[in-house]
Design a protein around this motif. Structure first.
Motif, mmCIF file in Angstrom:
data_model
loop_
_atom_site.group_PDB
_atom_site.id
_atom_site.type_symbol
_atom_site.label_atom_id
_atom_site.label_comp_id
_atom_site.label_asym_id
_atom_site.label_seq_id
_atom_site.Cartn_x
_atom_site.Cartn_y
_atom_site.Cartn_z
ATOM 1 N N TYR A 1 -58.595 6.015 -68.346
ATOM 2 C CA TYR A 1 -57.573 5.011 -68.632
ATOM 3 C C TYR A 1 -56.960 4.476 -67.336
ATOM 4 O O TYR A 1 -56.844 3.269 -67.142
ATOM 5 C CB TYR A 1 -56.488 5.594 -69.543
ATOM 6 C CG TYR A 1 -55.333 4.642 -69.764
ATOM 7 C CD1 TYR A 1 -55.464 3.564 -70.639
ATOM 8 C CD2 TYR A 1 -54.140 4.798 -69.089
ATOM 9 C CE1 TYR A 1 -54.414 2.673 -70.830
ATOM 10 C CE2 TYR A 1 -53.086 3.917 -69.278
ATOM 11 C CZ TYR A 1 -53.238 2.855 -70.147
ATOM 12 O OH TYR A 1 -52.204 1.970 -70.323
ATOM 13 N N ASP B 1 -59.409 2.265 -65.560
ATOM 14 C CA ASP B 1 -59.545 0.970 -66.234
ATOM 15 C C ASP B 1 -58.358 0.061 -65.950
ATOM 16 O O ASP B 1 -58.525 -1.126 -65.661
ATOM 17 C CB ASP B 1 -59.711 1.154 -67.742
ATOM 18 C CG ASP B 1 -61.087 1.648 -68.137
ATOM 19 O OD1 ASP B 1 -62.012 1.583 -67.284
ATOM 20 O OD2 ASP B 1 -61.247 2.082 -69.284
ATOM 21 N N HIS C 1 -55.305 -4.495 -70.754
ATOM 22 C CA HIS C 1 -55.371 -3.780 -72.029
ATOM 23 C C HIS C 1 -53.972 -3.389 -72.468
ATOM 24 O O HIS C 1 -53.577 -3.552 -73.615
ATOM 25 C CB HIS C 1 -56.245 -2.531 -71.865
ATOM 26 C CG HIS C 1 -56.167 -1.584 -73.015
ATOM 27 N ND1 HIS C 1 -55.207 -0.597 -73.083
ATOM 28 C CD2 HIS C 1 -56.886 -1.493 -74.142
ATOM 29 C CE1 HIS C 1 -55.367 0.067 -74.214
ATOM 30 N NE2 HIS C 1 -56.377 -0.451 -74.879
ATOM 31 N N ARG D 1 -60.875 9.222 -77.034
ATOM 32 C CA ARG D 1 -60.603 8.225 -75.999
ATOM 33 C C ARG D 1 -60.093 6.923 -76.602
ATOM 34 O O ARG D 1 -59.111 6.344 -76.131
ATOM 35 C CB ARG D 1 -61.875 7.966 -75.185
ATOM 36 C CG ARG D 1 -61.782 6.843 -74.179
ATOM 37 C CD ARG D 1 -63.133 6.565 -73.530
ATOM 38 N NE ARG D 1 -64.228 6.427 -74.462
ATOM 39 C CZ ARG D 1 -64.502 5.302 -75.145
ATOM 40 N NH1 ARG D 1 -63.775 4.233 -74.998
ATOM 41 N NH2 ARG D 1 -65.527 5.267 -75.983
ATOM 42 N N TYR E 1 -56.386 5.173 -76.019
ATOM 43 C CA TYR E 1 -56.244 3.797 -75.547
ATOM 44 C C TYR E 1 -55.403 2.981 -76.535
ATOM 45 O O TYR E 1 -54.553 2.186 -76.121
ATOM 46 C CB TYR E 1 -57.613 3.136 -75.367
ATOM 47 C CG TYR E 1 -58.267 3.398 -74.028
ATOM 48 C CD1 TYR E 1 -58.687 2.346 -73.224
ATOM 49 C CD2 TYR E 1 -58.492 4.683 -73.554
ATOM 50 C CE1 TYR E 1 -59.314 2.558 -71.998
ATOM 51 C CE2 TYR E 1 -59.108 4.912 -72.340
ATOM 52 C CZ TYR E 1 -59.518 3.849 -71.564
ATOM 53 O OH TYR E 1 -60.125 4.072 -70.355
ATOM 54 N N LYS F 1 -51.807 1.177 -75.730
ATOM 55 C CA LYS F 1 -51.576 -0.253 -75.999
ATOM 56 C C LYS F 1 -50.294 -0.425 -76.835
ATOM 57 O O LYS F 1 -49.520 -1.354 -76.615
ATOM 58 C CB LYS F 1 -52.776 -0.845 -76.737
ATOM 59 C CG LYS F 1 -52.729 -2.331 -76.853
ATOM 60 C CD LYS F 1 -54.044 -2.853 -77.396
ATOM 61 C CE LYS F 1 -54.211 -4.290 -76.994
ATOM 62 N NZ LYS F 1 -55.570 -4.744 -77.128
#
Length: 125
Positions: free
Chosen positions: A63, A66, A78, A111, A115, A119
């Motif tokens: 994470y 990213d 994201h 995962r 995520y 968010k």
């Protein structure tokens, strides 16, 4: 030549061992948490707890990487965690979120659920 073959085999093993097929699902993660809770203090020595921690650490590193990559690229983000790039989350917060997911969502990779939580917790404004 021999080194090239060894390097190729090593790369294949790494790819297979970290591929999506080996990812822990939300349901598996929750089952591991329940098992650890039932063990009490002995859970700290459990290989199950080490596996949960390793999976949590792996997903967190993915994470962060990213988000860092998205910031550098300057494109759509994201999610937008605090500037520290090391968002904090308690184990209880994670457990509550994962437990609130319907059974169909508990089949998805851990995962993906993390995520989704990030968010929700750190939306971009």
């Amino acid at each position: 030549m021999k080194r090239g073959v060894q390097a190729g085999i090593l790369a294949a093993v790494v790819m297979l061992s970290t591929g999506a097929a080996s990812e822990m699902t939300v349901g598996e993660f929750l089952a591991g948490m329940k098992k650890a809770e039932s063990m009490g203090p002995a859970a700290l020595l459990s290989s199950d707890v080490r596996a949960l921690r390793a999976e949590s650490d792996r997903v967190r590193e993915l994470y962060v990487a990213d988000i860092t990559r998205q910031k550098k690229a300057g494109g759509k983000m994201h999610s937008c965690p605090p500037a520290s790039d090391r968002p904090k989350m308690t184990g209880e917060e994670l457990r509550q979120y994962l437990s609130s997911l319907p059974p169909s969502a508990q089949k998805k990779p851990f995962r993906v659920a993390v995520y989704d939580l990030m968010k929700k917790k750190f939306p971009c404004k």
